[in-house]
Write a protein that holds these residues in place. Sequence first.
Motif, mmCIF file in Angstrom:
data_model
loop_
_atom_site.group_PDB
_atom_site.id
_atom_site.type_symbol
_atom_site.label_atom_id
_atom_site.label_comp_id
_atom_site.label_asym_id
_atom_site.label_seq_id
_atom_site.Cartn_x
_atom_site.Cartn_y
_atom_site.Cartn_z
ATOM 1 N N ARG A 129 0.842 -1.190 0.000
ATOM 2 C CA ARG A 129 0.000 0.000 0.000
ATOM 3 C C ARG A 129 0.880 1.244 0.000
ATOM 4 O O ARG A 129 1.894 1.294 0.694
ATOM 5 C CB ARG A 129 -0.924 0.007 1.216
ATOM 6 C CG ARG A 129 -1.982 -1.087 1.191
ATOM 7 C CD ARG A 129 -2.944 -0.927 2.349
ATOM 8 N NE ARG A 129 -4.104 -1.796 2.207
ATOM 9 C CZ ARG A 129 -4.279 -2.934 2.891
ATOM 10 N NH1 ARG A 129 -3.355 -3.326 3.763
ATOM 11 N NH2 ARG A 129 -5.357 -3.664 2.696
ATOM 12 N N SER A 130 0.460 2.250 -0.758
ATOM 13 C CA SER A 130 1.220 3.502 -0.813
ATOM 14 C C SER A 130 0.292 4.655 -1.147
ATOM 15 O O SER A 130 -0.799 4.465 -1.693
ATOM 16 C CB SER A 130 2.347 3.412 -1.849
ATOM 17 O OG SER A 130 1.830 3.255 -3.155
ATOM 18 N N LEU A 131 0.763 5.846 -0.812
ATOM 19 C CA LEU A 131 0.157 7.098 -1.257
ATOM 20 C C LEU A 131 1.151 7.760 -2.189
ATOM 21 O O LEU A 131 2.342 7.847 -1.868
ATOM 22 C CB LEU A 131 -0.149 8.006 -0.069
ATOM 23 C CG LEU A 131 -1.025 7.395 1.028
ATOM 24 C CD1 LEU A 131 -1.077 8.322 2.234
ATOM 25 C CD2 LEU A 131 -2.425 7.119 0.495
ATOM 26 N N GLN A 132 0.688 8.231 -3.344
ATOM 27 C CA GLN A 132 1.590 8.787 -4.341
ATOM 28 C C GLN A 132 1.019 10.110 -4.849
ATOM 29 O O GLN A 132 -0.121 10.156 -5.312
ATOM 30 C CB GLN A 132 1.795 7.799 -5.485
ATOM 31 C CG GLN A 132 2.322 6.445 -5.005
ATOM 32 C CD GLN A 132 2.758 5.529 -6.120
ATOM 33 O OE1 GLN A 132 3.112 5.977 -7.211
ATOM 34 N NE2 GLN A 132 2.758 4.225 -5.860
ATOM 35 N N ILE A 133 1.845 11.152 -4.763
ATOM 36 C CA ILE A 133 1.421 12.496 -5.139
ATOM 37 C C ILE A 133 2.278 12.985 -6.297
ATOM 38 O O ILE A 133 3.509 12.830 -6.287
ATOM 39 C CB ILE A 133 1.562 13.474 -3.956
ATOM 40 C CG1 ILE A 133 0.913 12.897 -2.698
ATOM 41 C CG2 ILE A 133 0.965 14.829 -4.318
ATOM 42 C CD1 ILE A 133 -0.569 12.627 -2.807
ATOM 43 N N PHE A 134 1.637 13.625 -7.279
ATOM 44 C CA PHE A 134 2.315 14.103 -8.477
ATOM 45 C C PHE A 134 1.980 15.570 -8.714
ATOM 46 O O PHE A 134 0.937 16.064 -8.305
ATOM 47 C CB PHE A 134 1.905 13.268 -9.688
ATOM 48 C CG PHE A 134 2.227 11.808 -9.527
ATOM 49 C CD1 PHE A 134 3.441 11.304 -9.972
ATOM 50 C CD2 PHE A 134 1.334 10.946 -8.911
ATOM 51 C CE1 PHE A 134 3.754 9.965 -9.793
ATOM 52 C CE2 PHE A 134 1.641 9.610 -8.733
ATOM 53 C CZ PHE A 134 2.859 9.115 -9.174
ATOM 54 N N ASP A 135 2.886 16.241 -9.412
ATOM 55 C CA ASP A 135 2.663 17.649 -9.723
ATOM 56 C C ASP A 135 1.896 17.788 -11.032
ATOM 57 O O ASP A 135 1.465 16.799 -11.640
ATOM 58 C CB ASP A 135 3.983 18.425 -9.735
ATOM 59 C CG ASP A 135 4.955 17.983 -10.826
ATOM 60 O OD1 ASP A 135 4.534 17.274 -11.777
ATOM 61 O OD2 ASP A 135 6.146 18.350 -10.742
ATOM 62 N N ALA A 136 1.742 19.013 -11.492
ATOM 63 C CA ALA A 136 0.955 19.272 -12.699
ATOM 64 C C ALA A 136 1.583 18.679 -13.945
ATOM 65 O O ALA A 136 0.906 18.479 -14.956
ATOM 66 C CB ALA A 136 0.774 20.781 -12.880
ATOM 67 N N HIS A 137 2.886 18.382 -13.900
ATOM 68 C CA HIS A 137 3.582 17.789 -15.042
ATOM 69 C C HIS A 137 3.553 16.263 -15.004
ATOM 70 O O HIS A 137 4.062 15.621 -15.913
ATOM 71 C CB HIS A 137 5.024 18.269 -15.080
ATOM 72 C CG HIS A 137 5.190 19.731 -14.816
ATOM 73 N ND1 HIS A 137 4.502 20.694 -15.534
ATOM 74 C CD2 HIS A 137 5.933 20.396 -13.907
ATOM 75 C CE1 HIS A 137 4.833 21.889 -15.068
ATOM 76 N NE2 HIS A 137 5.680 21.739 -14.075
ATOM 77 N N GLY A 138 2.995 15.684 -13.946
ATOM 78 C CA GLY A 138 2.955 14.237 -13.814
ATOM 79 C C GLY A 138 4.184 13.647 -13.165
ATOM 80 O O GLY A 138 4.358 12.429 -13.154
ATOM 81 N N ASP A 139 5.049 14.493 -12.600
ATOM 82 C CA ASP A 139 6.248 14.023 -11.920
ATOM 83 C C ASP A 139 5.944 13.773 -10.443
ATOM 84 O O ASP A 139 5.189 14.527 -9.814
ATOM 85 C CB ASP A 139 7.378 15.050 -12.025
ATOM 86 C CG ASP A 139 7.849 15.240 -13.455
ATOM 87 O OD1 ASP A 139 7.790 14.267 -14.235
ATOM 88 O OD2 ASP A 139 8.277 16.359 -13.802
#
Length: 352
Positions: A129-139
């Motif tokens: 299980r994980s939480l993953q956050i990305f910026d507006a560029h998808g990085d």
Amino acid sequence: MAADLVPAPLSPAKIRLLRAENPKPRARDFAALHGISEAALVAAFVGHGTTRIDATVDLLFPLIGTLGDVMALTRNSSCVHERRGSYTPFHGGAHAAMVTGDEIDMRMFPAHWVHGFAVEENSPEGAKRSLQIFDAHGDAVHKVHLKPESDHLAFITLVETLRVAEQSDTVATTPRAAPEGPRADPARADDLRAEWGQMTDTHQFLKLVRRLKMNRLGANRVVGSPFALPLETGAVTAALHAAADGKVPVMIFVGNQGCIQIHGGPIEKVVPMGPWINVMDPRFNLHLRADHIAEVWLVTKPTQRGDAVSVEAFDADGELIVQIFGYRKNTGPEAWQALTATLPRLAVEVMA
């Protein structure tokens, strides 16, 4: 769709198929191989173990704090910083937020926390299980990986609480801006030196160089001794080995536009592996592409508590990869300053 938004070139179904055929590469490498953003790869699995969640920092972090002992991961294109611990205490804010625990120490810039996902994957060891956050560029901005010791019921509650109504399996991203590169104004070198010497806190540095129309690397190139000295590119590896061998505690900063993650304390096991130099400790791992390092600087900033001395590595585009400082909590600066004095210097200074 707005003209500045770019959809993934592959359908979610195609991405899932390709991933099933090639599950071993790390997500970032797989995405690059297929010309998609990492966010598009993760989004393709919405409804297949992945859930879109609200990435608002002030909503997310109090709930991350309920997960207990987890692994925090922040990276840029050349360095990965992994730290075990719990996300407390949290200090929110619209423009900047912080976690200031003894183990997990972070600075977050909420404007870049755009796409949030809760990910559940099956593995031979059980559910991951994980939480993953990305910026507006998808990085990737930041990831939280649960461990067997983590509170998995709290993860389920987090997902139920932060699940958003729109559960699309596609993500549109904006193009990244080109790297700025070193920005300097040699004509203002005297102003830079004078104001640099009057600093009383390291947080004044970026405001200073921006006011003089420079950036971090450009200022390093212009200011000269005693504030910034160029080192050989192997100096970062040398510093890590020396800190481990000499039991010199350090602070290691790795970040991207949306997040900076900090390790504070000793390091023990430094392991080279191909182009990577790694710290492989029980509660802290660092993975650094040593071959990406183009410039290294030994930087001294005056503060009210004495000089803050750092080793700073930049890539060929002038982007900051990693900073290493002496650990200043309950310890003096002498051991770190003695260590940095032994690092290999460049014979000729780099100039802007």
